[in-house]
Design a protein around this motif. Structure first.
Motif, short mmCIF file in Angstrom:
data_model
loop_
_atom_site.label_atom_id
_atom_site.label_comp_id
_atom_site.label_asym_id
_atom_site.label_seq_id
_atom_site.Cartn_x
_atom_site.Cartn_y
_atom_site.Cartn_z
N THR A 48 62.40 34.07 78.84
CA THR A 48 63.68 34.76 78.71
C THR A 48 64.07 35.47 79.99
O THR A 48 65.25 35.44 80.40
N TRP A 169 59.47 35.24 70.09
CA TRP A 169 60.79 35.85 70.16
C TRP A 169 60.74 37.36 70.23
O TRP A 169 61.73 38.00 70.60
N GLN A 292 62.60 20.01 67.95
CA GLN A 292 62.60 21.43 68.31
C GLN A 292 62.56 21.65 69.82
O GLN A 292 63.16 22.58 70.35
N TYR A 296 65.42 23.93 71.76
CA TYR A 296 65.07 25.19 72.40
C TYR A 296 65.04 25.11 73.93
O TYR A 296 65.60 25.96 74.61
N ASN A 297 64.36 24.09 74.45
CA ASN A 297 64.22 24.02 75.90
C ASN A 297 65.51 23.60 76.60
O ASN A 297 65.73 23.95 77.75
N THR A 300 68.72 26.86 74.76
CA THR A 300 68.56 28.29 74.99
C THR A 300 68.35 28.62 76.45
O THR A 300 68.65 29.74 76.88
N ASN A 329 65.61 34.76 65.69
CA ASN A 329 64.52 33.80 65.80
C ASN A 329 63.23 34.33 65.22
O ASN A 329 62.49 33.61 64.55
N TRP A 381 74.69 31.45 66.70
CA TRP A 381 73.37 31.06 67.20
C TRP A 381 72.26 31.80 66.46
O TRP A 381 71.20 31.26 66.20
N LEU A 385 69.35 29.71 64.60
CA LEU A 385 67.98 29.81 65.07
C LEU A 385 67.08 30.58 64.11
O LEU A 385 65.85 30.52 64.23
N SER A 389 63.89 28.41 64.09
CA SER A 389 62.66 29.02 64.57
C SER A 389 61.51 28.80 63.59
O SER A 389 60.38 28.49 63.98
N ALA A 392 60.64 25.13 63.96
CA ALA A 392 59.93 24.86 65.21
C ALA A 392 58.49 25.36 65.16
O ALA A 392 57.56 24.69 65.61
N THR A 420 57.60 17.60 74.02
CA THR A 420 58.26 18.53 74.93
C THR A 420 58.75 17.82 76.18
O THR A 420 59.80 18.18 76.74
#
Length: 483
Positions: A48, A169, A292, A296-297, A300, A329, A381, A385, A389, A392, A420
């Motif tokens: 983040t 998160w 997932q 996410y990758n 976000t 999340n 969002w 999520l 979440s 995932a 991934t």
């Protein structure tokens, strides 16, 4: 690190897995959660912070001559690539040398790389150590999820695993709020604030490293590798501690397992087991991780860029918005986790994936019409999520419990790395390009791709998910060493 190869080859009868599964929840289990699970807080903080400081790093005076696209695109992709390679590298060693040896080493690698990121003086240095930070965290995914599932009782395994993976998160909330302070030049110079955020992660990681020293090796792993005496001592110590806390005798274990002890498992045997003997479960694992990972990758990572480009939110304020999303999340796994153990894996995994995908399609439609502002997009969002979440997190739970114990860490590594890589490497690169155009249609397309993959994975889970709730790991997938 010794594999105890010389002690293998014997056949033993043991009740240790059943003894671990019949344990009531205790303070000892909380120590496992804290010692192993809190590293995801660091991962959330790390990812983040990088996403939120991208705008500052690209500004003059940051101390780095790097563009925002390089941070959110190239650096993000390198971080994920490092995590994929690290998962495969450390996953193999985790199955061979034990859970504890590796979850200590991988955390040390992660901390060293993060510390060196903080002193970046050139783009190439920053990019190299983003890769190495990912390399360490990839090993954590394999070692930690293996250890957690093998130490947590079957009755609680689903919710605990989801909450631990969802704790990413909590770090994301901290990273978002921390970036607000770090990006405020009234408090810190432009070339100092972002460095201190990485340094704080190192301090927190050192605390976790000290706590983690008290976490034992997995008794299940010790049994298979000819070290049943150590396994017996660990389990007896846990039982004594819990009986002392509760003041009640523990129930008698209801089953025994006959094991033919062995050394390490070859790559060929792992591949044959996962992709031939359990091919339907392999399809399930790939589907969940690809869905997932891309969402996410890919999406976000670019949220801050969307706020600044489409809604003119200052770079220093994006952390507030992301903190709200991160809270949603975390509450997903926290509030829905118990249902994965009661309602069941199949219903909850497929439901969370499909529902989050449908809600994301709705968000894309509203965004494309121009019906959203920064606040309402964040609210959308947050809802998406909340469900995504939980789904995932269940992907990590799924691949860590549906394959034989001898292949557990490597299975997690396989699916994490390949899933991934499909969504997490190409995703950030693609999404960075789409958001850089400043065209609404391009961002809508990215949302729709993520939504479609989530829905597709949910449909796969509806047909292929394994009913693993409240079942022993040995019942879900018979160990290769079972006689």
């Amino acid at each position: 690190m010794a594999t105890a190869e010389a002690a293998t080859g014997r056949t033993i009868t043991t009740s240790i897995p059943a003894r671990l599964d019949r344990l009531p929840w205790s303070r000892w289990h909380w120590s496992i959660v804290i010692g192993l699970g809190t590293v995801w807080i660091l991962d959330g903080l790390e990812v983040t912070v990088v996403g939120n400081i991208a705008g500052r790093l690209s500004e003059p005076g940051s101390g780095l001559s790097i563009s925002s696209a390089q941070v959110t695109g190239l650096a993000a992709a390198l971080y994920v690539a490092g995590a994929c390679i690290g998962a495969l590298f450390w996953g193999r060693l985790t199955d061979r040398y034990g859970r504890k040896n590796l979850f200590m080493i991988t955390l040390a690698v992660y901390l060293a790389a993060t510390a060196l990121t903080a002193v970046s003086f050139a783009p190439w240095w920053f990019l190299v150590f983003r890769f190495l930070t990912g390399f360490g965290i990839g090993g954590e995914y394999a070692a930690i999820n293996s250890a957690i599932d093998e130490l947590i009782p079957a009755y609680h395994r689903g919710r605990v695993d989801l909450i631990i993976n969802g704790s990413f998160w909590v770090g994301a909330v901290g990273g978002s709020l921390l970036s607000v302070v770090a990006l405020n030049t009234d408090f810190l110079p432009a070339n100092v604030g972002w460095r201190l955020t990485f340094a704080l992660g190192v301090v927190l990681g050192l605390v976790i490293l000290l706590v983690r020293r008290s976490v034992p090796e997995s008794p299940r792993w010790l049994l298979i590798h000819g070290r049943e005496r150590e396994a017996e001592e660990i389990v007896a110590s846990i039982e004594q501690r819990i009986e002392s806390q509760t003041g009640k005798p523990l129930p008698v274990p209801d089953r025994e397992l006959v094991i033919h002890q062995r050394g390490s498992v070859s790559f060929l045997e792992i591949a044959r087991t996962v992709f031939s003997d359990y091919r339907r479960r392999a399809v399930l694992g790939f589907s969940l991780f690809i869905g997932q990972a891309f969402l996410y990758n890919a999406i976000t990572f670019g949220f801050g860029a969307i706020l600044t480009k489409f809604f003119d939110i200052p770079a220093g304020h994006t952390g507030y918005y992301f903190a709200v999303i991160a809270v949603g999340n975390f509450f997903g796994p926290l509030l829905l986790g118990k249902l994965f153990d009661t309602v069941g894996r199949r219903v909850m995994i497929s439901g969370t994936y499909i529902l989050s995908g449908v809600l994301l399609f709705g968000t894309a439609w509203l965004f494309g019409r121009g019906s959203l502002n920064a606040v309402t997009l964040t609210a959308c969002w947050c809802v998406v999520l909340f469900f995504a979440s939980a789904g995932a997190s269940s992907a990590y739970l799924t691949v860590s419990e549906i394959f034989p114990m001898e292949t557990r860490a490597m299975s997690i590594a396989f699916f994490y790395a390949l899933g991934t890589a499909a969504g997490g490497i190409s995703g950030p690169l693609l999404f960075a390009d789409l958001t850089e155009t400043g065209k609404v249609g391009d961002t809508v397309l990215a949302f729709q791709i993520g939504a479609a993959l989530m829905c597709a994975a949910g449909l796969v889970a509806a047909f292929l998910a394994v009913k693993a709730e409240r079942r022993s790991l040995e019942d879900i997938a018979t160990p290769l060493s079972a006689a």
